[in-house]
Scaffold this motif. Structure first.
Motif, PDB file in Angstrom:
ATOM      1  N   GLY A 207       0.809  -1.213   0.000  1.00 43.38           N
ATOM      2  CA  GLY A 207       0.000   0.000   0.000  1.00 43.38           C
ATOM      3  C   GLY A 207       0.833   1.249   0.000  1.00 43.38           C
ATOM      4  O   GLY A 207       2.016   1.238  -0.355  1.00 43.38           O
ATOM      5  N   ASN A 208       0.225   2.349   0.409  1.00 40.49           N
ATOM      6  CA  ASN A 208       0.894   3.641   0.439  1.00 40.49           C
ATOM      7  C   ASN A 208       1.756   3.752   1.694  1.00 40.49           C
ATOM      8  O   ASN A 208       1.246   3.886   2.797  1.00 40.49           O
ATOM      9  N   GLY A 209       3.078   3.679   1.526  1.00 49.86           N
ATOM     10  CA  GLY A 209       4.001   3.758   2.654  1.00 49.86           C
ATOM     11  C   GLY A 209       3.775   5.016   3.474  1.00 49.86           C
ATOM     12  O   GLY A 209       3.691   6.116   2.928  1.00 49.86           O
ATOM     13  N   HIS A 210       3.697   4.838   4.796  1.00 55.03           N
ATOM     14  CA  HIS A 210       3.258   5.961   5.620  1.00 55.03           C
ATOM     15  C   HIS A 210       4.225   6.335   6.726  1.00 55.03           C
ATOM     16  O   HIS A 210       4.436   7.511   6.992  1.00 55.03           O
ATOM     17  N   ASP A 211       4.776   5.362   7.433  1.00 50.09           N
ATOM     18  CA  ASP A 211       5.618   5.689   8.590  1.00 50.09           C
ATOM     19  C   ASP A 211       6.763   4.699   8.677  1.00 50.09           C
ATOM     20  O   ASP A 211       6.644   3.544   8.255  1.00 50.09           O
ATOM     21  N   ILE A 212       7.901   5.148   9.203  1.00 47.09           N
ATOM     22  CA  ILE A 212       9.040   4.289   9.513  1.00 47.09           C
ATOM     23  C   ILE A 212       9.498   4.609  10.932  1.00 47.09           C
ATOM     24  O   ILE A 212       9.729   5.773  11.264  1.00 47.09           O
ATOM     25  N   GLN A 213       9.628   3.564  11.744  1.00 49.39           N
ATOM     26  CA  GLN A 213      10.130   3.709  13.102  1.00 49.39           C
ATOM     27  C   GLN A 213      11.110   2.587  13.412  1.00 49.39           C
ATOM     28  O   GLN A 213      11.031   1.497  12.822  1.00 49.39           O
ATOM     29  N   PRO A 214      12.031   2.825  14.347  1.00 49.29           N
ATOM     30  CA  PRO A 214      12.845   1.700  14.821  1.00 49.29           C
ATOM     31  C   PRO A 214      11.963   0.709  15.576  1.00 49.29           C
ATOM     32  O   PRO A 214      10.942   1.074  16.149  1.00 49.29           O
ATOM     33  N   ASP A 215      12.366  -0.537  15.578  1.00 49.97           N
ATOM     34  CA  ASP A 215      11.803  -1.513  16.500  1.00 49.97           C
ATOM     35  C   ASP A 215      12.793  -1.605  17.651  1.00 49.97           C
ATOM     36  O   ASP A 215      13.810  -2.285  17.562  1.00 49.97           O
ATOM     37  N   TYR A 216      12.507  -0.881  18.736  1.00 48.29           N
ATOM     38  CA  TYR A 216      13.451  -0.809  19.844  1.00 48.29           C
ATOM     39  C   TYR A 216      13.608  -2.151  20.554  1.00 48.29           C
ATOM     40  O   TYR A 216      14.580  -2.363  21.278  1.00 48.29           O
ATOM     41  N   ALA A 217      12.670  -3.066  20.357  1.00 44.23           N
ATOM     42  CA  ALA A 217      12.769  -4.391  20.951  1.00 44.23           C
ATOM     43  C   ALA A 217      13.606  -5.337  20.106  1.00 44.23           C
ATOM     44  O   ALA A 217      14.058  -6.372  20.597  1.00 44.23           O
ATOM     45  N   ARG A 218      13.802  -5.005  18.835  1.00 45.77           N
ATOM     46  CA  ARG A 218      14.555  -5.870  17.926  1.00 45.77           C
ATOM     47  C   ARG A 218      15.505  -5.022  17.082  1.00 45.77           C
ATOM     48  O   ARG A 218      15.198  -4.679  15.945  1.00 45.77           O
ATOM     49  N   PRO A 219      16.655  -4.649  17.611  1.00 47.95           N
ATOM     50  CA  PRO A 219      17.631  -3.900  16.820  1.00 47.95           C
ATOM     51  C   PRO A 219      17.970  -4.652  15.541  1.00 47.95           C
ATOM     52  O   PRO A 219      18.025  -5.890  15.525  1.00 47.95           O
ATOM     53  N   GLY A 220      18.169  -3.906  14.478  1.00 44.97           N
ATOM     54  CA  GLY A 220      18.394  -4.532  13.180  1.00 44.97           C
ATOM     55  C   GLY A 220      17.140  -4.600  12.344  1.00 44.97           C
ATOM     56  O   GLY A 220      17.195  -4.992  11.177  1.00 44.97           O
ATOM     57  N   THR A 221      15.994  -4.207  12.940  1.00 46.48           N
ATOM     58  CA  THR A 221      14.749  -4.189  12.183  1.00 46.48           C
ATOM     59  C   THR A 221      14.066  -2.837  12.317  1.00 46.48           C
ATOM     60  O   THR A 221      14.268  -2.099  13.288  1.00 46.48           O
ATOM     61  N   TYR A 252       3.366   3.472  14.103  1.00 41.57           N
ATOM     62  CA  TYR A 252       3.470   2.219  14.842  1.00 41.57           C
ATOM     63  C   TYR A 252       4.912   2.070  15.300  1.00 41.57           C
ATOM     64  O   TYR A 252       5.845   2.211  14.503  1.00 41.57           O
ATOM     65  N   VAL A 253       5.088   1.778  16.592  1.00 45.68           N
ATOM     66  CA  VAL A 253       6.429   1.616  17.142  1.00 45.68           C
ATOM     67  C   VAL A 253       6.364   0.578  18.252  1.00 45.68           C
ATOM     68  O   VAL A 253       5.289   0.313  18.801  1.00 45.68           O
ATOM     69  N   ARG A 254       7.510  -0.020  18.569  1.00 46.46           N
ATOM     70  CA  ARG A 254       7.551  -0.984  19.658  1.00 46.46           C
ATOM     71  C   ARG A 254       8.661  -0.601  20.631  1.00 46.46           C
ATOM     72  O   ARG A 254       9.811  -0.389  20.236  1.00 46.46           O
ATOM     73  N   HIS A 255       8.298  -0.504  21.910  1.00 47.54           N
ATOM     74  CA  HIS A 255       9.229  -0.159  22.972  1.00 47.54           C
ATOM     75  C   HIS A 255      10.186  -1.319  23.218  1.00 47.54           C
ATOM     76  O   HIS A 255       9.903  -2.471  22.870  1.00 47.54           O
ATOM     77  N   ALA A 256      11.325  -1.036  23.848  1.00 43.84           N
ATOM     78  CA  ALA A 256      12.315  -2.068  24.131  1.00 43.84           C
ATOM     79  C   ALA A 256      11.733  -3.209  24.953  1.00 43.84           C
ATOM     80  O   ALA A 256      12.182  -4.353  24.853  1.00 43.84           O
ATOM     81  N   ARG A 257      10.734  -2.925  25.781  1.00 44.83           N
ATOM     82  CA  ARG A 257      10.121  -3.976  26.599  1.00 44.83           C
ATOM     83  C   ARG A 257       9.069  -4.788  25.830  1.00 44.83           C
ATOM     84  O   ARG A 257       8.474  -5.705  26.368  1.00 44.83           O
ATOM     85  N   GLY A 258       8.837  -4.423  24.584  1.00 48.08           N
ATOM     86  CA  GLY A 258       7.948  -5.208  23.747  1.00 48.08           C
ATOM     87  C   GLY A 258       6.576  -4.633  23.532  1.00 48.08           C
ATOM     88  O   GLY A 258       5.812  -5.128  22.713  1.00 48.08           O
ATOM     89  N   GLN A 259       6.228  -3.571  24.251  1.00 46.43           N
ATOM     90  CA  GLN A 259       4.900  -2.983  24.096  1.00 46.43           C
ATOM     91  C   GLN A 259       4.817  -2.202  22.783  1.00 46.43           C
ATOM     92  O   GLN A 259       5.662  -1.355  22.499  1.00 46.43           O
ATOM     93  N   ALA A 260       3.790  -2.512  21.995  1.00 42.25           N
ATOM     94  CA  ALA A 260       3.554  -1.776  20.758  1.00 42.25           C
ATOM     95  C   ALA A 260       2.648  -0.578  21.027  1.00 42.25           C
ATOM     96  O   ALA A 260       1.775  -0.626  21.902  1.00 42.25           O
TER      97      ALA A 260
END
Length: 304
Positions: A207-221, A252-260
């Motif tokens: 679809g239409n790309g909208h947002d990019i965020q780090p996945d703080y729970a999974r570095p490298g993604t 959409y983002v995910r905290h280091a502790r896993g909470q989205a």
């Protein structure tokens, strides 16, 4: 004055528990033209605002779309922001640590952006600031010194529907999404000699790309959204997989502790681009009655 939270990355690929965390959340509130920071576990009410930037909904300053917090040697933490409507928008930078409640009079730098600016990022080693104009372009600004007031546009690149930019300090790449594309750029040179150069093959999404965020729970993604999906992107392999399906997700983002944490547009047929609620995968959602929240960001200066 609060300091940005500093979530510590976990182990790539390891299972992540969706634990409720106590961190700070920044929201772009389009009805009032404000960026507001709350403690995640507090009510999102005026009484609990920890930091704010208010535009007064002046011409060009309506509809905040983006906020990012980054570290600088000169000022410490700064906030990079975009605002506007089609044909008339602004990008701006403020010193986060100056005081708790800021207005346009506190800006360190601002630029008029007519391509409907939806996102902004800073490339630290180059001093470069990149703004994604969602109509059709990327605006590259370079300074002549460490003073943001010296930023001026040094390069303009065509990128249809450019909606989001994010610096990847692990791989020294700028990631951009818009339309059905995720693309990366190298940044060569510094200050006003800095230029973006395409790097690697484009990644296609549905679809239409909208947002990019780090996945703080999974570095490298990374976590990338489009109109109906959330994707996990393996930065090294440039591999994409769908991790969630939801309508009109804006951030959409995910905290280091896993909470989205995510925001969405509850009524795509109206003229409002967000709703009153910030959603969490655990620990309860937070609502601000009457608000039009476009994006929610973890309040941190970390890139991953």
């Amino acid at each position: 004055m609060m300091n940005p939270s500093s979530p510590q990355p976990g182990t790539a690929g390891a299972p992540v528990a969706a634990a409720a965390g106590d961190y700070k959340v920044a929201v772009t509130e389009q009805r009032t033209g404000q960026i507001l920071v709350f403690d995640r576990n507090d009510p999102f009410t005026d009484h609990h605002v920890r930091w704010s930037f208010s535009t007064g909904n002046a011409p060009g300053w309506t509809h905040p779309f983006e906020v990012r917090f980054r570290d600088t040697r000169r000022y410490g933490a700064i906030a990079l922001m975009t605002f506007g409507k089609p044909g008339e928008g602004r990008a701006g930078i403020v010193n986060v640590t100056a005081k708790n409640h800021l207005t346009r009079s506190d800006l360190l730098w601002t630029a008029r952006i007519t391509s409907y600016p939806h996102s902004i990022e800073r490339v630290p080693h180059a001093g470069t600031v990149v703004v994604a104009g969602s109509r059709d372009r990327l605006h590259v600004f370079g300074p002549s010194s460490s003073d943001p007031a010296t930023l001026k546009e040094v390069q303009t690149l065509t990128f249809t529907k450019a909606h989001a930019v994010l610096w990847d300090d692990q791989n020294a790449l700028l990631w951009v999404t818009g339309g059905k594309v995720i693309r990366t750029y190298r940044v060569e040179g510094t200050l006003r000699a800095a230029r973006l150069h395409r790097h690697g093959p484009d990644i296609t999404i549905a679809g239409n790309g909208h947002d990019i965020q780090p996945d703080y729970a999974r570095p490298g993604t990374l976590l990338v959204t489009d109109s109906h999906h959330v994707y996990s992107v393996d930065k090294a392999r440039r591999a994409v997989r769908i991790v969630a399906r939801m309508p009109y997700v804006k951030s959409y983002v995910r905290h280091a502790r896993g909470q989205a944490m995510w925001t969405a547009d509850p009524d795509i047929d109206d003229s409002v681009w967000g709703g009153s609620t910030v959603h969490f995968s655990s620990g309860g959602d937070r609502s601000r009655p009457g608000a039009q929240i476009y994006k929610a960001r973890i309040y941190t200066t970390l890139f991953h």
